[in-house]
Scaffold this active site. Structure first.
Site, short mmCIF file in Angstrom:
data_model
loop_
_atom_site.label_atom_id
_atom_site.label_comp_id
_atom_site.label_asym_id
_atom_site.label_seq_id
_atom_site.Cartn_x
_atom_site.Cartn_y
_atom_site.Cartn_z
N GLU A 1 -70.59 31.16 -61.01
CA GLU A 1 -71.71 32.08 -61.30
C GLU A 1 -71.29 32.95 -62.48
O GLU A 1 -70.22 33.56 -62.45
CB GLU A 1 -72.02 32.93 -60.07
CG GLU A 1 -72.95 34.09 -60.27
CD GLU A 1 -74.30 33.71 -60.89
OE1 GLU A 1 -74.99 32.81 -60.37
OE2 GLU A 1 -74.64 34.32 -61.93
N ASP B 1 -82.32 27.94 -63.19
CA ASP B 1 -83.36 28.59 -63.98
C ASP B 1 -84.20 27.51 -64.68
O ASP B 1 -83.64 26.64 -65.34
CB ASP B 1 -82.73 29.54 -65.00
CG ASP B 1 -81.93 30.64 -64.31
OD1 ASP B 1 -82.39 31.14 -63.27
OD2 ASP B 1 -80.83 30.97 -64.79
N LYS C 1 -90.30 27.01 -71.22
CA LYS C 1 -90.75 26.76 -72.60
C LYS C 1 -90.00 25.57 -73.20
O LYS C 1 -88.77 25.47 -73.07
CB LYS C 1 -90.50 27.99 -73.47
CG LYS C 1 -91.40 29.14 -73.08
CD LYS C 1 -91.23 30.32 -73.99
CE LYS C 1 -92.18 31.42 -73.54
NZ LYS C 1 -91.74 32.75 -73.88
N ASP D 1 -87.62 24.32 -56.43
CA ASP D 1 -89.02 24.46 -56.00
C ASP D 1 -89.93 24.19 -57.18
O ASP D 1 -91.15 24.22 -57.03
CB ASP D 1 -89.28 25.90 -55.53
CG ASP D 1 -89.11 26.86 -56.69
OD1 ASP D 1 -88.03 26.85 -57.31
OD2 ASP D 1 -90.06 27.58 -57.03
N THR E 1 -80.29 27.55 -49.61
CA THR E 1 -79.83 28.56 -50.55
C THR E 1 -80.72 29.80 -50.36
O THR E 1 -81.75 29.74 -49.69
CB THR E 1 -79.95 28.06 -52.01
OG1 THR E 1 -81.29 28.23 -52.45
CG2 THR E 1 -79.53 26.61 -52.16
N TYR F 1 -82.61 31.22 -52.66
CA TYR F 1 -83.91 30.95 -53.29
C TYR F 1 -84.74 29.99 -52.45
O TYR F 1 -85.95 30.12 -52.35
CB TYR F 1 -83.72 30.40 -54.71
CG TYR F 1 -83.60 31.49 -55.74
CD1 TYR F 1 -82.50 32.35 -55.74
CD2 TYR F 1 -84.57 31.67 -56.71
CE1 TYR F 1 -82.39 33.35 -56.69
CE2 TYR F 1 -84.46 32.67 -57.66
CZ TYR F 1 -83.36 33.51 -57.65
OH TYR F 1 -83.25 34.51 -58.59
N GLU F 2 -84.09 29.02 -51.84
CA GLU F 2 -84.78 28.03 -51.00
C GLU F 2 -85.45 28.73 -49.82
O GLU F 2 -86.61 28.44 -49.48
CB GLU F 2 -83.75 27.00 -50.51
CG GLU F 2 -84.34 25.84 -49.73
CD GLU F 2 -83.29 24.77 -49.48
OE1 GLU F 2 -82.14 24.91 -49.94
OE2 GLU F 2 -83.63 23.78 -48.80
N1 SAM Z 1 -78.31 28.72 -56.54
C1 SAM Z 1 -78.78 30.00 -56.06
C2 SAM Z 1 -79.91 29.81 -55.07
O1 SAM Z 1 -80.46 28.69 -55.02
O2 SAM Z 1 -80.23 30.75 -54.34
C3 SAM Z 1 -79.21 30.92 -57.22
C4 SAM Z 1 -80.39 30.45 -58.02
S1 SAM Z 1 -80.74 31.53 -59.40
C5 SAM Z 1 -82.36 31.12 -59.85
C6 SAM Z 1 -79.80 30.76 -60.70
C7 SAM Z 1 -78.40 31.33 -60.82
O3 SAM Z 1 -77.68 30.54 -61.76
C8 SAM Z 1 -78.36 32.76 -61.34
O4 SAM Z 1 -77.55 33.55 -60.48
C9 SAM Z 1 -77.75 32.62 -62.73
O5 SAM Z 1 -76.99 33.75 -63.11
C10 SAM Z 1 -76.89 31.38 -62.57
N2 SAM Z 1 -76.64 30.65 -63.82
C11 SAM Z 1 -77.56 30.24 -64.72
N3 SAM Z 1 -76.98 29.59 -65.73
C12 SAM Z 1 -75.65 29.57 -65.45
C13 SAM Z 1 -74.52 29.07 -66.13
N4 SAM Z 1 -74.64 28.44 -67.33
N5 SAM Z 1 -73.31 29.22 -65.59
C14 SAM Z 1 -73.17 29.88 -64.39
N6 SAM Z 1 -74.20 30.42 -63.71
C15 SAM Z 1 -75.42 30.26 -64.24
#
Ligand code: SAM
Length: 215
Positions: A69, A118, A122, A154, A191, A193-194
């Site tokens: 992370e 994420d 776009k 999702d 997770t 988010y799930e």
């Molecule tokens: N996987 C978790 C969940 O499903 O609950 C978190 C989902 S959250 C939308 C996406 C996470 O990925 C964020 O905490 C973000 O900081 C991390 N993240 C995004 N790009 C990343 C990268 N290149 N390296 C490490 N972490 C990253």
């Protein structure tokens, strides 16, 4: 690269080197030595607050897990979970997943988990999606010939993009579900988010894709 955004988070991370590996460049090629066994290593890129990777480590004690992370202010919640659970088969890394090659040797990681990455909706940001071809190439460079990517989201648009990306890269799709929670799939570890999205009634998409040996 480490993103430093909260000094108190850094101090906490520094206090637990047994859980968040300091100077991870030095761990490249040594992860099995660090875990003290020859068990397979699975990583989650974008582990967030760590619910999934902690649950997986509890469920599968003979697999070593590393949750990656890039935000210190987020990973410290995962650290709190790990301190409480004290799991010998789980480590965390506060680094950018785009730089995995600095921390792992070819063949060192046998599975990559991407959960609710994420979506970067776009088109001009497509290269930032963790399933874009440059990321697939990066994962391939640290995995054995038939390493796997297990992906949940999702987001329908990201799922469609990712299936196409896996396929165009020449990966084999072993599993695809357009509604994981109603698919009969067993052993799912949710997770954060799930939990949040499925509570709102959103469908969860899941796939497993495997790299193919280069001839
Ligand atoms: N996987 C978790 C969940 O499903 O609950 C978190 C989902 S959250 C939308 C996406 C996470 O990925 C964020 O905490 C973000 O900081 C991390 N993240 C995004 N790009 C990343 C990268 N290149 N390296 C490490 N972490 C990253």
């Amino acid at each position: 690269m480490r993103l430093r955004n909260k000094p108190w988070a850094r101090e906490k991370i520094n206090a637990y080197p047994q859980y968040i590996t300091p100077q991870p460049e030095g761990a490249k090629g040594r992860w099995n030595e660090i875990f003290g066994n020859d068990n397979p290593i699975h990583i989650e890129v974008g582990t967030g607050k760590g619910q999934f990777v902690t649950g997986m480590a509890k469920q599968n004690p003979h697999i070593n897990y590393i949750g990656i992370e890039m935000y210190e202010s987020v990973i410290i919640t995962a650290l709190d979970r790990l301190i409480e659970a004290d799991l010998p088969n789980l480590k965390l890394l506060d680094v950018d997943g785009a730089e995995l090659i600095n921390y792992f040797e070819k063949g060192e990681v046998s599975r990559v988990y991407l959960n609710f990455s994420d979506p970067w909706p776009k088109t001009r940001h497509a290269k930032r999606r963790l399933t874009y071809k440059t990321f697939l190439s990066l994962y391939e460079s640290i995995m054995p010939d038939e390493g796997e990517i297990h992906f949940k989201t999702d987001n329908q648009g990201l799922f469609e993009f990712s299936l196409k990306s896996f396929s165009e890269y020449g990966m084999l799709l072993n599993f695809v579900s357009l509604d994981l929670h109603n698919s009969g799939y067993e052993g799912n570890v949710m997770t954060e988010y799930e939990e949040k999205f499925s509570a709102k009634g959103q469908r969860i998409y899941r796939s497993e894709a495997k790299f193919q040996p280069r001839t």
